[in-house]
Design a protein around this motif. Structure first.
Motif, PDB file in Angstrom:
ATOM      1  N   PRO A 172      10.540  -5.964 -36.174  1.00 12.99           N
ATOM      2  CA  PRO A 172      10.667  -6.030 -34.711  1.00 12.99           C
ATOM      3  C   PRO A 172      11.726  -5.042 -34.219  1.00 12.99           C
ATOM      4  CG  PRO A 172      10.755  -8.236 -35.689  1.00 12.99           C
ATOM      5  CD  PRO A 172      10.836  -7.257 -36.815  1.00 12.99           C
ATOM      6  N   ALA A 173      11.497  -4.466 -33.053  1.00 10.64           N
ATOM      7  CA  ALA A 173      12.441  -3.488 -32.516  1.00 10.64           C
ATOM      8  C   ALA A 173      13.837  -4.068 -32.351  1.00 10.64           C
ATOM      9  CB  ALA A 173      11.927  -2.953 -31.179  1.00 10.64           C
ATOM     10  N   VAL A 174      13.930  -5.396 -32.123  1.00 13.12           N
ATOM     11  CA  VAL A 174      15.234  -6.010 -31.900  1.00 13.12           C
ATOM     12  C   VAL A 174      16.154  -5.834 -33.099  1.00 13.12           C
ATOM     13  CG1 VAL A 174      14.549  -8.301 -32.744  1.00 13.12           C
ATOM     14  CG2 VAL A 174      16.364  -8.100 -31.058  1.00 13.12           C
ATOM     15  N   ILE A 175      15.601  -5.699 -34.315  1.00 18.74           N
ATOM     16  CA  ILE A 175      16.427  -5.487 -35.505  1.00 18.74           C
ATOM     17  C   ILE A 175      17.199  -4.175 -35.375  1.00 18.74           C
ATOM     18  CG2 ILE A 175      16.384  -5.051 -37.988  1.00 18.74           C
ATOM     19  CD1 ILE A 175      15.912  -7.921 -37.355  1.00 18.74           C
ATOM     20  N   GLY A 176      16.484  -3.093 -35.025  1.00 22.11           N
ATOM     21  CA  GLY A 176      17.153  -1.806 -34.857  1.00 22.11           C
ATOM     22  C   GLY A 176      18.124  -1.802 -33.697  1.00 22.11           C
ATOM     23  N   GLU A 177      17.777  -2.502 -32.621  1.00 17.23           N
ATOM     24  CA  GLU A 177      18.657  -2.544 -31.450  1.00 17.23           C
ATOM     25  C   GLU A 177      19.948  -3.302 -31.739  1.00 17.23           C
ATOM     26  OE1 GLU A 177      14.865  -2.376 -28.336  1.00 17.23           O
ATOM     27  OE2 GLU A 177      15.811  -4.271 -28.867  1.00 17.23           O
ATOM     28  N   ARG A 228      17.097   2.762 -28.540  1.00 21.11           N
ATOM     29  CA  ARG A 228      15.694   3.175 -28.535  1.00 21.11           C
ATOM     30  C   ARG A 228      15.318   3.824 -29.862  1.00 21.11           C
ATOM     31  NH1 ARG A 228      11.730   1.212 -26.098  1.00 21.11           N
ATOM     32  NH2 ARG A 228      13.225   0.877 -24.414  1.00 21.11           N
ATOM     33  N   LEU A 229      16.216   4.653 -30.394  1.00 23.98           N
ATOM     34  CA  LEU A 229      15.930   5.348 -31.651  1.00 23.98           C
ATOM     35  C   LEU A 229      15.819   4.375 -32.819  1.00 23.98           C
ATOM     36  CD1 LEU A 229      15.701   7.973 -33.310  1.00 23.98           C
ATOM     37  CD2 LEU A 229      18.202   7.998 -33.453  1.00 23.98           C
ATOM     38  N   LEU A 230      16.819   3.493 -32.959  1.00 23.25           N
ATOM     39  CA  LEU A 230      16.795   2.555 -34.081  1.00 23.25           C
ATOM     40  C   LEU A 230      15.719   1.488 -33.887  1.00 23.25           C
ATOM     41  CD1 LEU A 230      20.559   2.057 -35.020  1.00 23.25           C
ATOM     42  CD2 LEU A 230      18.872   3.661 -35.911  1.00 23.25           C
ATOM     43  N   GLY A 231      15.423   1.147 -32.631  1.00 17.94           N
ATOM     44  CA  GLY A 231      14.327   0.220 -32.381  1.00 17.94           C
ATOM     45  C   GLY A 231      12.992   0.803 -32.814  1.00 17.94           C
ATOM     46  N   ALA A 232      12.761   2.085 -32.490  1.00 10.74           N
ATOM     47  CA  ALA A 232      11.527   2.751 -32.912  1.00 10.74           C
ATOM     48  C   ALA A 232      11.465   2.870 -34.430  1.00 10.74           C
ATOM     49  CB  ALA A 232      11.441   4.139 -32.267  1.00 10.74           C
ATOM     50  N   LEU A 233      12.620   3.167 -35.062  1.00 14.28           N
ATOM     51  CA  LEU A 233      12.663   3.256 -36.526  1.00 14.28           C
ATOM     52  C   LEU A 233      12.328   1.911 -37.161  1.00 14.28           C
ATOM     53  CD1 LEU A 233      13.291   4.870 -39.080  1.00 14.28           C
ATOM     54  CD2 LEU A 233      15.707   4.275 -38.781  1.00 14.28           C
TER      55      LEU A 233
END
Length: 433
Positions: free
Chosen positions: A33-38, A21-26
């Motif tokens: 896209p949030a999937v990159i952080g996830e 959730r944290l890296l997705g929001a970042l």
């Protein structure tokens, strides 16, 4: 399960959910896209950093099979939602351009990927050289419909002429890519001595499309299903799990059954019901189950030992993945008289691979089409090709408007899409400079 296993599993899940959730929001804050952080969250907990010390501490080996089971459920739910979103009306509303662009953006990267597989077979190939080469072709041909739709939504482009065509192309790409993957899985003999079961795939498909789909449509019309009750939700969940189990038993992969069950659910008269199913299952999957999948996928990625040869292979993979997809889509768009800048934007969107590519890669790893080192390189390719879409679109089309610059609705006829070089039709979101 022992107390230690239970504690480790729950703590590890909590850490993964929060980190994703944290890296997705970042990632969203950075315009990605949030999937990159996830995905990066999953890799961060794997063996790439600190030689796996973090994952070993949070998730001992004896808890990882449990994670694999949760990840499988998450992928099945995700594929069901993808099937639920697939709508043939998108294709009808885009005219003849979408099938042409989709076919070109599948065939060219597939051919180049197969040739790349032949080159990589010496260092990274498996016992089944033909299956390896075909799988490499498929992995280069993927477009992630959900990620592409999210990018268009964030940029306010869903109902623009370019957005309509891009969504239609991605939806056709999804079906073509899954069909190719199913064919490769079927001919590879991955079902072992029970390979004869694959013959039942055709009657199963026909039964789903010609028997179950009309029956569900009649049921929806008779009962006016407009509200998602606990009973309806339970039936939907049971249906997608049983369909997934059926294709797994047939010798295909469970993702195909989950996707197909989403496709056969009736569209007409059930808009509210489908929206509520999407919201309920999407929240559960996106918040808990998919982060588990990212963790499981990240545990298999090890980039710590990549040398100069590995970097060279990664460069070739990126060149074929980006170049093949871009050239195929761009050339087909230009042949249909789409303006240069919009053609380049469409080709950029078709290069987004995201979570869909990760699912395909995990199927390849699970069935023995890929080895772990090449799998790691292919995950990097999936992240890079998805991350580059946003900056390239900003360069080509300008910054997001935040609302749809509507040039034509999704049901508009092809001639009104404003995507040709004719002066009277060049009214899309961005015309060539």
């Amino acid at each position: 399960m022992t107390t230690h296993q239970t504690t480790s599993l729950l703590v590890g899940l909590a850490a993964m959910v929060l980190l994703a959730r944290l890296l997705g929001a970042l990632a969203r804050r950075l315009g990605q896209p949030a999937v990159i952080g996830e995905v990066l969250a999953g890799i961060a907990l794997g063996p790439t950093l600190f030689h796996g010390a973090v994952s070993d501490a949070l998730l001992p080996e004896d808890t990882r099979p449990l994670l694999g089971a949760l990840a499988a459920v998450g992928v099945a739910v995700f594929m069901f939602v993808v099937g639920l979103e697939w709508d043939v009306a998108l294709i009808r509303g885009s005219g003849a351009i979408a099938p042409f662009v989709s076919l070109s953006s599948i065939l060219l990267p597939f051919g180049l990927g197969t040739a790349l597989g032949l080159y990589l077979a010496h260092d990274h190939g498996t016992d089944d050289k033909t299956a390896f080469m075909l799988f490499m072709g498929i992995s280069m041909s993927i477009t992630a419909f959900p990620v592409l739709a999210r990018i268009l939504t964030d940029r306010g482009m869903v109902r623009t002429p370019l957005g309509v065509v891009a969504l239609a192309c991605a939806s056709i790409d999804d079906v073509l890519a899954w069909s190719l993957l199913a064919a490769v899985v079927a001919i590879s003999g991955s079902a072992g001595p029970d390979q004869w079961r694959i013959l039942l795939a055709v009657p199963y498909l026909l039964g789903m499309l010609l028997v179950l789909r009309p029956a569900l449509r009649r049921l929806a019309e008779r009962r006016a299903l407009q509200r998602l009750t606990p009973t309806v939700l339970a039936c939907v969940l049971a249906g997608l799990l049983l369909s997934a189990a059926a294709t797994e038993w047939l010798g295909l992969h469970y993702i195909f059954g989950a996707f197909l069950f989403g496709v056969v659910l009736p569209r007409t008269g059930t808009e509210r019901l489908r929206r509520e199913v999407h919201e309920r299952l999407g929240e559960m999957s996106g918040t808990l189950l998919l982060p588990v999948f990212f963790l499981v996928a990240g545990l298999k990625v090890d980039l710590s030992g990549i040398d100069a040869s590995g970097l060279g292979d990664l460069g070739l993979i990126l060149l074929v993945a980006v170049g093949g997809k871009f050239a195929g889509a761009f050339a087909a768009a230009r042949l249909n008289r789409m303006p240069v800048r919009q053609s380049a934007a469409l080709a950029t969107l078709m290069n987004t691979r995201g979570l869909t590519e990760l699912i395909v890669l995990n199927v390849g790893l699970q069935l023995g089409f890929l080895r772990q080192e090449l799998y790691s390189l292919m995950v990097v390719m999936a992240v890079v090709t998805t991350a580059m879409a946003g900056p390239l679109l900003t360069w080509l089309l300008g910054r997001p408007t935040g609302h749809d610059a509507t040039g034509a609705g999704p049901d508009a006829p092809a001639g009104s899409l404003g995507l040709t070089d004719s002066p009277q039709r060049a009214s899309g979101p961005a015309s060539p400079a």
